[in-house]
Design a protein around this motif. Sequence first.
Motif, mmCIF file in Angstrom:
data_model
loop_
_atom_site.group_PDB
_atom_site.id
_atom_site.type_symbol
_atom_site.label_atom_id
_atom_site.label_comp_id
_atom_site.label_asym_id
_atom_site.label_seq_id
_atom_site.Cartn_x
_atom_site.Cartn_y
_atom_site.Cartn_z
ATOM 1 N N ARG A 1 -3.079 8.466 -6.041
ATOM 2 C CA ARG A 1 -2.045 9.185 -5.284
ATOM 3 C C ARG A 1 -1.716 10.520 -5.985
ATOM 4 N NH1 ARG A 1 1.879 7.212 -1.509
ATOM 5 N NH2 ARG A 1 2.353 9.080 -0.297
ATOM 6 N N TYR A 2 -1.573 10.426 -7.273
ATOM 7 C CA TYR A 2 -1.270 11.616 -8.085
ATOM 8 C C TYR A 2 -2.339 12.700 -7.875
ATOM 9 C CZ TYR A 2 -0.474 14.245 -12.529
ATOM 10 O OH TYR A 2 -0.250 15.204 -13.495
ATOM 11 N N GLU A 3 -3.596 12.282 -7.978
ATOM 12 C CA GLU A 3 -4.702 13.245 -7.839
ATOM 13 C C GLU A 3 -4.751 13.837 -6.430
ATOM 14 O OE1 GLU A 3 -6.393 14.608 -10.101
ATOM 15 O OE2 GLU A 3 -6.014 13.289 -11.811
ATOM 16 N N ARG A 4 -4.483 12.966 -5.447
ATOM 17 C CA ARG A 4 -4.535 13.468 -4.073
ATOM 18 C C ARG A 4 -3.445 14.505 -3.823
ATOM 19 N NH1 ARG A 4 -4.037 9.144 0.016
ATOM 20 N NH2 ARG A 4 -3.699 7.693 -1.685
ATOM 21 N N VAL A 5 -2.233 14.194 -4.305
ATOM 22 C CA VAL A 5 -1.132 15.168 -4.120
ATOM 23 C C VAL A 5 -1.451 16.454 -4.888
ATOM 24 C CG1 VAL A 5 1.325 15.622 -4.538
ATOM 25 C CG2 VAL A 5 0.599 13.382 -3.696
ATOM 26 N N LYS A 6 -2.029 16.282 -6.069
ATOM 27 C CA LYS A 6 -2.391 17.454 -6.888
ATOM 28 C C LYS A 6 -3.380 18.353 -6.139
ATOM 29 C CE LYS A 6 -4.298 17.879 -11.453
ATOM 30 N NZ LYS A 6 -4.435 17.204 -12.747
ATOM 31 N N ASN A 7 -4.327 17.707 -5.463
ATOM 32 C CA ASN A 7 -5.310 18.485 -4.699
ATOM 33 C C ASN A 7 -4.644 19.301 -3.603
ATOM 34 O OD1 ASN A 7 -7.606 17.826 -6.065
ATOM 35 N ND2 ASN A 7 -8.065 16.017 -4.809
ATOM 36 N N VAL A 8 -3.559 18.744 -3.065
ATOM 37 C CA VAL A 8 -2.886 19.435 -1.963
ATOM 38 C C VAL A 8 -1.948 20.524 -2.491
ATOM 39 C CG1 VAL A 8 -1.313 19.171 -0.007
ATOM 40 C CG2 VAL A 8 -3.043 17.411 -0.462
ATOM 41 N N VAL A 9 -1.104 20.160 -3.490
ATOM 42 C CA VAL A 9 -0.046 21.111 -3.876
ATOM 43 C C VAL A 9 -0.394 21.964 -5.093
ATOM 44 C CG1 VAL A 9 1.764 19.630 -2.924
ATOM 45 C CG2 VAL A 9 1.239 19.481 -5.357
ATOM 46 N N GLY A 10 -1.474 21.655 -5.761
ATOM 47 C CA GLY A 10 -1.822 22.445 -6.951
ATOM 48 C C GLY A 10 -1.521 21.683 -8.229
ATOM 49 N N LYS A 11 -1.273 22.464 -9.297
ATOM 50 C CA LYS A 11 -1.178 21.840 -10.624
ATOM 51 C C LYS A 11 -0.003 20.871 -10.782
ATOM 52 C CE LYS A 11 -1.022 25.994 -12.572
ATOM 53 N NZ LYS A 11 -1.359 27.203 -13.335
ATOM 54 N N LEU A 12 1.058 21.070 -10.001
ATOM 55 C CA LEU A 12 2.280 20.297 -10.243
ATOM 56 C C LEU A 12 2.537 19.294 -9.117
ATOM 57 C CD1 LEU A 12 4.507 23.277 -11.378
ATOM 58 C CD2 LEU A 12 3.714 21.441 -12.865
ATOM 59 N N PRO A 13 1.935 18.114 -9.189
ATOM 60 C CA PRO A 13 2.128 17.154 -8.105
ATOM 61 C C PRO A 13 3.463 16.413 -8.181
ATOM 62 C CG PRO A 13 0.610 16.262 -9.731
ATOM 63 C CD PRO A 13 0.965 17.630 -10.195
ATOM 64 N N LEU B 1 7.936 11.322 -1.204
ATOM 65 C CA LEU B 1 7.488 12.717 -1.364
ATOM 66 C C LEU B 1 8.600 13.647 -0.885
ATOM 67 C CD1 LEU B 1 3.840 12.599 0.052
ATOM 68 C CD2 LEU B 1 4.608 12.131 -2.269
ATOM 69 N N CYS B 2 8.640 14.824 -1.473
ATOM 70 C CA CYS B 2 9.602 15.820 -0.998
ATOM 71 C C CYS B 2 9.184 16.222 0.419
ATOM 72 C CB CYS B 2 9.590 17.042 -1.911
ATOM 73 S SG CYS B 2 10.479 18.441 -1.211
ATOM 74 N N PRO B 3 10.117 16.218 1.373
ATOM 75 C CA PRO B 3 9.738 16.565 2.746
ATOM 76 C C PRO B 3 9.349 18.038 2.894
ATOM 77 C CG PRO B 3 12.117 16.190 2.568
ATOM 78 C CD PRO B 3 11.523 15.835 1.242
ATOM 79 N N HIS B 4 9.673 18.844 1.884
ATOM 80 C CA HIS B 4 9.384 20.281 1.993
ATOM 81 C C HIS B 4 8.111 20.673 1.238
ATOM 82 C CE1 HIS B 4 13.362 20.501 3.723
ATOM 83 N NE2 HIS B 4 13.851 19.900 2.647
ATOM 84 N N CYS B 5 8.029 20.289 -0.051
ATOM 85 C CA CYS B 5 6.859 20.725 -0.834
ATOM 86 C C CYS B 5 5.839 19.597 -1.036
ATOM 87 C CB CYS B 5 7.301 21.322 -2.175
ATOM 88 S SG CYS B 5 7.986 20.123 -3.320
ATOM 89 N N HIS B 6 6.168 18.427 -0.559
ATOM 90 C CA HIS B 6 5.241 17.285 -0.541
ATOM 91 C C HIS B 6 4.829 16.788 -1.923
ATOM 92 C CE1 HIS B 6 5.254 18.164 3.660
ATOM 93 N NE2 HIS B 6 4.781 19.380 3.440
ATOM 94 N N ARG B 7 5.657 17.085 -2.932
ATOM 95 C CA ARG B 7 5.368 16.550 -4.261
ATOM 96 C C ARG B 7 5.932 15.144 -4.382
ATOM 97 N NH1 ARG B 7 6.597 22.135 -5.674
ATOM 98 N NH2 ARG B 7 4.715 23.047 -6.552
ATOM 99 N N ILE B 8 5.371 14.381 -5.316
ATOM 100 C CA ILE B 8 5.915 13.050 -5.598
ATOM 101 C C ILE B 8 7.217 13.251 -6.372
ATOM 102 C CG2 ILE B 8 5.550 10.877 -6.817
ATOM 103 C CD1 ILE B 8 2.487 11.466 -6.567
ATOM 104 N N LEU B 9 8.273 12.655 -5.857
ATOM 105 C CA LEU B 9 9.578 12.868 -6.495
ATOM 106 C C LEU B 9 9.830 11.810 -7.564
ATOM 107 C CD1 LEU B 9 11.664 13.746 -3.341
ATOM 108 C CD2 LEU B 9 11.015 15.308 -5.193
ATOM 109 N N HIS B 10 10.502 12.261 -8.600
ATOM 110 C CA HIS B 10 10.984 11.294 -9.593
ATOM 111 C C HIS B 10 12.370 11.726 -10.015
ATOM 112 C CE1 HIS B 10 10.285 13.703 -13.388
ATOM 113 N NE2 HIS B 10 9.606 14.409 -12.521
ATOM 114 N N TRP B 11 13.090 10.815 -10.538
ATOM 115 C CA TRP B 11 14.443 11.145 -10.976
ATOM 116 C C TRP B 11 14.638 10.570 -12.357
ATOM 117 C CZ3 TRP B 11 17.820 6.935 -11.683
ATOM 118 C CH2 TRP B 11 17.352 5.725 -11.174
ATOM 119 N N VAL B 12 15.595 11.130 -13.043
ATOM 120 C CA VAL B 12 15.847 10.701 -14.408
ATOM 121 C C VAL B 12 17.207 10.039 -14.449
ATOM 122 C CG1 VAL B 12 16.124 11.473 -16.792
ATOM 123 C CG2 VAL B 12 14.460 12.586 -15.293
#
Length: 244
Positions: free
Chosen positions: A182-194, A226-237
Amino acid sequence: MANILKQQIDKLANLQKIEMECIKIGKLVKDVPEKVAELENSLKIFEQEMDNIQKQADEIKKEYRKNELDVKENLEKVKKSKGRLGEVKNNKEYQSILKEIDEFTKKNEAIEEKMLGCLESADQTEAIMKAKKIEFESAKVQVEMDKKEILADNAISLKRLEELEEEKADLLKGIQADMMDRYERVKNVVGKLPMARAKNSICLGCNMNMPPQRYNELLKCEEIILCPHCHRILHWVNENERSE
Ligand SMILES: [Zn+2]
């Protein structure tokens, strides 16, 4: 289950952090040869300048010697003319020889004037060269120091890269294959920062607001959000656990 997913997502966030640091340090390492070449080139420019000054000095010396020869030649001519004075048959010839002697003497005076100019120029050039050499010596010391610093920093960078590679290898062991995929796929779409952090309903990857319901789902950690705008995988601290 929620806890496992949270852990996995935290690991992916960590992986991104490591990858970003690797890229940053990689750039520094890549720049090193160019930086060193630049430093060495600054010394070459100095050497070229000194070469030019030396050429000027040689020219002045050459001109001085040429003048010296001319003076000598003229003196010979004066000597010869003077010798002829004793053999003259009439006054006209005598006056003509005197005129000749006078001309050569005047020529020599002009040449000697030029020679003085040469000596002055030679002194100036020598002073410039002396100053340049002093500058060059301190530039050399500075370049050596700068080079040492760059190479020392580079050694630290290379060591850090090694550490990061180890950390990454360790981390990868604990990441599930589907999560990695999943990480790699999102990375392919959004670039270096998935991965992007979310805080107070805002995605810090794109600084856009998330719908409150979506944000609540993220906090529950039951599925990948995923963020509905930039489609990155979201995480929270969890702010209670660590501060970033
Ligand atoms: Zn976003």
